[in-house]
Design an enzyme around this catalytic site. Structure first.
Site, short mmCIF file in Angstrom:
data_model
loop_
_atom_site.label_atom_id
_atom_site.label_comp_id
_atom_site.label_asym_id
_atom_site.label_seq_id
_atom_site.Cartn_x
_atom_site.Cartn_y
_atom_site.Cartn_z
N CYS A 270 0.95 -1.06 -0.10
CA CYS A 270 0.02 -0.13 0.05
C CYS A 270 0.94 1.31 0.10
O CYS A 270 1.92 1.28 0.57
CB CYS A 270 -0.88 0.02 1.34
SG CYS A 270 -2.20 -1.34 1.44
N CYS B 294 -3.39 -7.37 7.99
CA CYS B 294 -3.39 -6.67 6.54
C CYS B 294 -4.96 -6.33 6.40
O CYS B 294 -6.01 -6.95 6.66
CB CYS B 294 -3.28 -7.86 5.49
SG CYS B 294 -3.06 -7.35 3.69
N PHE C 264 -9.50 -10.86 -25.43
CA PHE C 264 -8.77 -11.07 -24.45
C PHE C 264 -9.63 -11.52 -23.06
O PHE C 264 -9.47 -10.99 -22.08
CB PHE C 264 -7.90 -9.80 -23.81
CG PHE C 264 -7.10 -9.31 -25.14
CD1 PHE C 264 -5.81 -9.92 -25.34
CD2 PHE C 264 -7.77 -8.16 -25.90
CE1 PHE C 264 -5.19 -9.29 -26.38
CE2 PHE C 264 -6.91 -7.79 -27.05
CZ PHE C 264 -5.61 -8.08 -27.01
N GLU D 21 -9.41 -15.94 -26.56
CA GLU D 21 -8.33 -15.88 -25.64
C GLU D 21 -7.24 -16.78 -26.04
O GLU D 21 -7.22 -17.53 -26.55
CB GLU D 21 -8.89 -16.37 -24.40
CG GLU D 21 -7.89 -16.94 -23.33
CD GLU D 21 -7.21 -15.46 -22.69
OE1 GLU D 21 -5.93 -15.62 -22.32
OE2 GLU D 21 -7.62 -14.68 -22.56
N CYS E 6 -6.24 -1.81 -17.29
CA CYS E 6 -5.45 -1.70 -15.87
C CYS E 6 -4.29 -0.82 -16.16
O CYS E 6 -3.57 -0.88 -15.01
CB CYS E 6 -5.07 -3.17 -15.51
SG CYS E 6 -3.85 -3.94 -16.48
#
Length: 400
Positions: free
Chosen positions: A59, A134, A264, A284, A356
């Site tokens: 983090c 966590c 994908f 894929e 992403c």
């Protein structure tokens, strides 16, 4: 003596930035940094919930409040769009996954000082933070930390093991890499670990590929209610919450489409979500993911045609693309430059691009816009809470 500096924003790598461009680690907007480096907390600086924050590399932003986190996720996406001079019709509010929602992670295990350490690595280091708590992992994953530590404490000598954990329909799938297992005692200890922790599956990779040593029943992950076989190490969206947000966008934006190409496609996250009202081609490159999607579609009798195809080496051509009303794609971080070049010249009416990596997305988006697509919707998504990793969903509509 130089004057103090006020932090205005958070930069891409998590540092606070002052008006003169100076970067200060561990600061939030509104903080004041004195000439001696001391920090006076502002209204957006909060107490990090985890004792490991500041050392653990998992983090970077636990000191920032919710408003700052949303602004950070949004700015990472909008700044990438601005760099490519992209205009967006509608920017949606950022979606953040809640604490303790990460359902996949890789933990590192090593012998240090005669005892095993289990956790993420320190930022910019190979040193392991021995995890005692966590705030990002699902409780089911974190519950294994103590058990892994206990199992490895019985071993002597040096070792460096990776534990890939994923939460599946049957429980936690645990894949251990670089763990040599020799003799009956070590084998029994490993099986006891799997049984005592009620693992869905335990997989070993000793350098020859993954081999399941414990799997009481076939391991699956369900997408839109369809159970799909889960090959060890397969890709999953980081959180179920984030997956729901991305799927909801895709369904809403492609509503009414009758024939959709999912590029994908992985195990079929979006293909199965769309297959209720549309026929879907799921393309894929990973063979095991392709077969898992194909088998699940056949068993559930869903209109998903799974195609084994490497879209980097062999993207869908114009004559293939023009058969579809819509396309959804969720490529790796590198983006989909060659496939986008063909999509940009196609007749596909609507394109949903999940990404992403805002930088590669913006590059690809600029190509679509250049050839006549309009960026109609843009939705920043923060699945990796408190980290600098950002995702997004976007809708492009063919002009005219």
């Amino acid at each position: 003596m130089s004057e103090s500096k006020t932090i205005l924003r958070v930069a891409a790598k998590g540092d606070g930035v002052a008006a003169d461009g100076a970067h200060f680690k561990g600061t939030a907007p509104g903080d004041t940094v004195a000439s001696d480096g001391s920090i006076a907390r502002g209204p957006h600086h909060v107490t990090p919930p985890c004792r490991h924050f500041g050392v653990c590399g998992g983090c970077q932003l636990q000191h920032c409040d919710e408003e700052t986190l949303r602004d950070f996720v949004t700015s990472r996406v909008t700044n990438a769009a601005l760099k490519e001079q992209l205009d967006v019709d509608e920017l949606l509010p950022a979606h953040l996954s809640p604490p303790r929602s990460r359902r996949r992670a890789t933990l590192h295990i090593a012998n240090a000082g005669g005892r095993p350490q289990v956790g993420f690595r320190e930022a910019g280091s190979h040193k392991i933070v021995d995890m005692q708590e966590c705030e990002i992992l699902r409780p089911e994953l974190f519950a294994l930390v103590g058990s892994l530590r206990q199992m490895m404490a019985r071993r002597s000598g040096r070792y460096a093991v990776d534990a890939e954990l994923s939460l599946t329909d049957q429980g936690v799938d645990c894949a251990l890499k670089n763990l040599p297992v020799e003799g009956l005692a070590q084998t029994e200890a490993l099986l006891d670990f799997a049984k005592d922790n009620e693992l869905a599956r335990l997989t070993l990779d000793q350098g020859y590929g993954p081999e399941a040593v414990w799997e009481p029943e076939p391991v699956t992950v369900s997408f839109s209610g369809i159970p799909v076989s889960f090959p060890s190490g397969s890709f999953l969206q980081a959180t179920a919450d984030g997956e729901r947000a991305l799927v909801a966008d895709t369904r809403a934006w492609l509503d009414g489409s009758k024939l959709v190409a999912d590029l994908f496609s992985g195990l079929g996250t979006f293909a199965f979500a769309l297959a209720g009202t549309a026929k879907v081609l799921a393309a894929e490159a990973a063979r095991d993911a392709h077969f898992a999607c194909k088998s699940a579609a056949s068993f559930a009798n869903r209109p998903v045609h799974s195609m084994h195809r490497d879209l980097f080496r062999n993207p869908l051509q114009l004559d293939e693309l023009n058969r579809f009303d819509a396309v959804v794609l969720d490529p790796p971080r590198a983006g989909a430059k060659d496939q986008i070049a063909l999509l940009a010249h196609s007749d596909v009416a609507r394109i949903v691009y999940i990404s992403c990596n805002p930088s590669s997305w913006a590059r690809d988006a600029a190509q679509l816009v250049k050839e006549g697509y309009r960026l109609e919707k843009l939705h920043p998504v923060g699945q990796f809470r408190w980290s600098t990793h950002v995702e997004l969903a976007s809708l492009f509509v063919k002009a005219g």
